[in-house]
Design a protein around this motif. Structure first.
Motif: not given
Length: 595
Positions: A173-193
């Motif tokens: 079971r993976l560990v889930w964290l919440a990462a503040h958006r000011d310090h994390s970068t999320f990117t995705c493919t054009t068919d996703l958000d």
């Protein structure tokens, strides 16, 4: 610790010394001398002698008989011990005082892994033919076929190994964290958000539970390997946790299984959900297996570009090649470590992850999945998985092989000759889709970090320029000669030859026929085939173990990977003389001397 038994340990040592003799001789670090029907290798000081039987095959492959190996000093028998082997031959292998202790630790860990695999009940290769995708994955015993120290995993303790090693086949079971958006970068493919991904990967109740801990509008959800949380993030990133820039949310509700790459996980609770690839600061096979937050930022864009290129090409479409896109990626930016280090530092690779498509939704009735590494699997009784597949298919071995090559080799040839594009198509990076034991199509994965465009003329979006590399002309075709011929087909052909399924000459004639048919189907690329001759008499021998023996903490300078290659002489090309129709009559091709 049942696997740390003297009987298992002795077999593990003998198997590893067998591989070391074979691969170090292949890489011309050792030069065995033939005496009275056996080969001999002497220690650096000449006091210890190794004797063994071997058959030499195409591509200077040494098929060493493990049971024949002896080690003597002044005629007196000594144990066949892998750590002693490296001490006996440290000079011949170029092991410096700095590298040797760490390398011995990796060898010890690799031996322990082998002993664990030997301690499990043997599953016959014939039984694996009908096994589940993940049971095949965890049933693999060898690891990378070329590297001798291929299961180091330095950082894992025994409990970690039993929890997280792919061969242990334990649910994780993976560990889930919440990462503040000011310090994390999320990117995705054009068919996703981001919101769509979250809805796919989590149940509403799980999201609600997370929302009770943090305001989800301010944070990104971040998957972390449990080992990484316990041993790195909770300690090294403690200040980020204290400041609530990182917030611990708890374990995943889904179970995952570790893949052969150790840091990638398959969702066994909901197999249609994404793989998750995580950072893990464990030293394994020449690198600390982290993930770069900076690299993750452009990973989805690279996957979009590559997927569009493949989808628009008629040759790729005819092969039915499938790509497992890395559809989303996330990285955490720790300002102190980013200020203190360069972009290649392991400290910048402690906290990043990506989501990769699962192959399961693409299957139709009757199709099954198997890692391509399985084609090199031989069970404890000597049974070959590839031979078992061929037997179950009902096809002639050469016909079965051709079906596999059409699915696997043709896309690689087309990528190179049409686009100057190379994948990293080793066994762990390729999944085979099977029907009735026959390869229907190939699936390539681990894309953004592994592909390379070797041309200045192929247009790339600005975000994708990272995959372009200046590779010297004489090295370009090594993406086929080394990665495919020497590092995979060399072993597959030897296994089928040894099993009496398909002799090596016949194997390479089928490879040549496949390559010729592809070449003839793309006459507009004729000049490329003249420039990069797949049927040349020889090609450069690129040595992987030499990289690890030279620097087992970072084998390759990531800023200039081609400059790090260890090229030592040439290998005779088994396709030489087979480039014209009708060539390759029985008895032609490369053969070796028996021993």
């Amino acid at each position: 610790m049942n696997h740390l038994d003297p009987s298992f340990w002795a077999v593990a040592n003998r198997l590893l010394v067998r591989k070391a003799l074979a691969e170090f001789t292949h890489e011309r670090l050792l030069t065995p001398v033939r005496v009275a029907g056996l080969y001999t290798v002497d220690s650096d000081d000449g006091s210890v002698r190794y004797r063994f039987g071997a058959t030499r095959l195409a591509l200077d492959h040494w098929d060493v008989d493990a049971d024949s190996i002896t080690r003597t000093r002044d005629g007196a028998d000594l144990p066949v011990d892998a750590l002693d082997f490296f001490l006996d031959l440290r000079g011949a292998l170029g092991l410096t005082d700095e590298i040797l202790p760490v390398y011995l630790e990796e060898i010890g860990s690799t031996l322990s892994s082998t002993a664990y695999k030997l301690s499990r009940p043997n599953v016959a290769s014939s039984a694996l033919v009908s096994a589940d995708f993940q049971d095949i994955e965890s049933g693999m015993t060898e690891g990378h076929p070329c590297f001798v120290a291929n299961n180091g995993r330095l950082g894992f303790g025994l409990d970690d190994y039993l929890r997280y090693a792919p061969e242990a086949a334990r649910p994780v079971r993976l560990v889930w964290l919440a990462a503040h958006r000011d310090h994390s970068t999320f990117t995705c493919t054009t068919d996703l958000d981001y919101e769509a991904l979250v809805r796919q990967e989590f149940t509403p109740s799980t999201l609600a539970a997370f929302g009770d801990i943090v305001d989800l509008a301010d944070y990104h959800l971040f998957p972390v390997h449990p080992w990484q949380w316990d041993n790195r993030i909770s300690v090294t990133f403690a200040g980020e946790v204290a400041a609530r820039r990182l917030v611990y949310l708890g374990p995943s509700s889904d179970d995952y299984r570790a893949q052969q790459s150790i840091r990638t996980f398959f969702n066994t609770t909901t197999p249609s959900r994404h793989y998750v690839k995580t950072a893990i600061s464990v030293l394994n096979m020449g690198f600390v297996r982290g993930l770069s937050a900076a690299y993750m930022e452009v990973t989805p864009a690279i996957n979009d570009w590559l997927a569009d290129l493949v989808a628009a090409d008629d040759v790729f479409k005819a092969t039915r090649l499938t790509l497992l896109r890395e559809r989303a990626a996330i990285g955490y930016h720790h300002r102190h470590y980013e200020a203190a280090t360069d972009r290649y530092s392991p400290y910048r690779k402690m906290l990043a992850a990506l989501w990769r498509e699962s192959p399961v939704p693409s299957l139709v009735d009757g199709e099954r999945l198997a890692t391509m590494a399985s084609l090199l699997h031989v069970d404890a009784a000597g049974g070959s998985f590839a031979a078992a597949l061929i037997s179950s298919s009902g096809l002639a071995p050469s016909s079965w092989l051709r079906r596999y090559l059409d699915a696997y080799l043709v896309p690689l040839l087309h990528a190179f000759y049409a686009y100057d594009l190379a994948f990293m198509p080793h066994g762990e990076n390729t999944i085979l889709v099977l029907r009735d034991g026959v390869v229907e199509r190939a699936i390539f994965k681990d894309l953004a970090e592994e592909i390379v465009v070797m041309s200045d003329s192929l247009p790339l979006p600005p975000a994708c320029e990272r995959v372009r590399a200046a590779v010297p002309e004489h090295m370009k075709l090594l993406s086929i000669f080394t990665d495919v011929f020497d590092c995979f087909f060399r072993f597959l052909s030897a296994i089928l030859h040894r099993q009496g399924v398909l002799d090596q000459d016949a194997f390479w004639r089928v490879v040549a026929a496949c390559a010729r048919d592809y070449r003839d189907s793309v006459p507009h690329l004729a000049d490329r085939f003249e420039r990069y001759d797949l049927f040349a008499p020889t090609f450069a021998l690129s040595c992987l173990n030499r990289l690890q023996l030279r620097d087992n903490r970072q084998m390759v300078d990531l800023a200039d990977p081609s400059a790090a290659l260890q090229l030592v002489g040439d290998l005779e090309n088994p396709l030489a003389g087979l480039g014209s129709p009708g060539s390759g009559s029985p008895g032609s091709g490369s053969t070796g001397s028996g021993g």
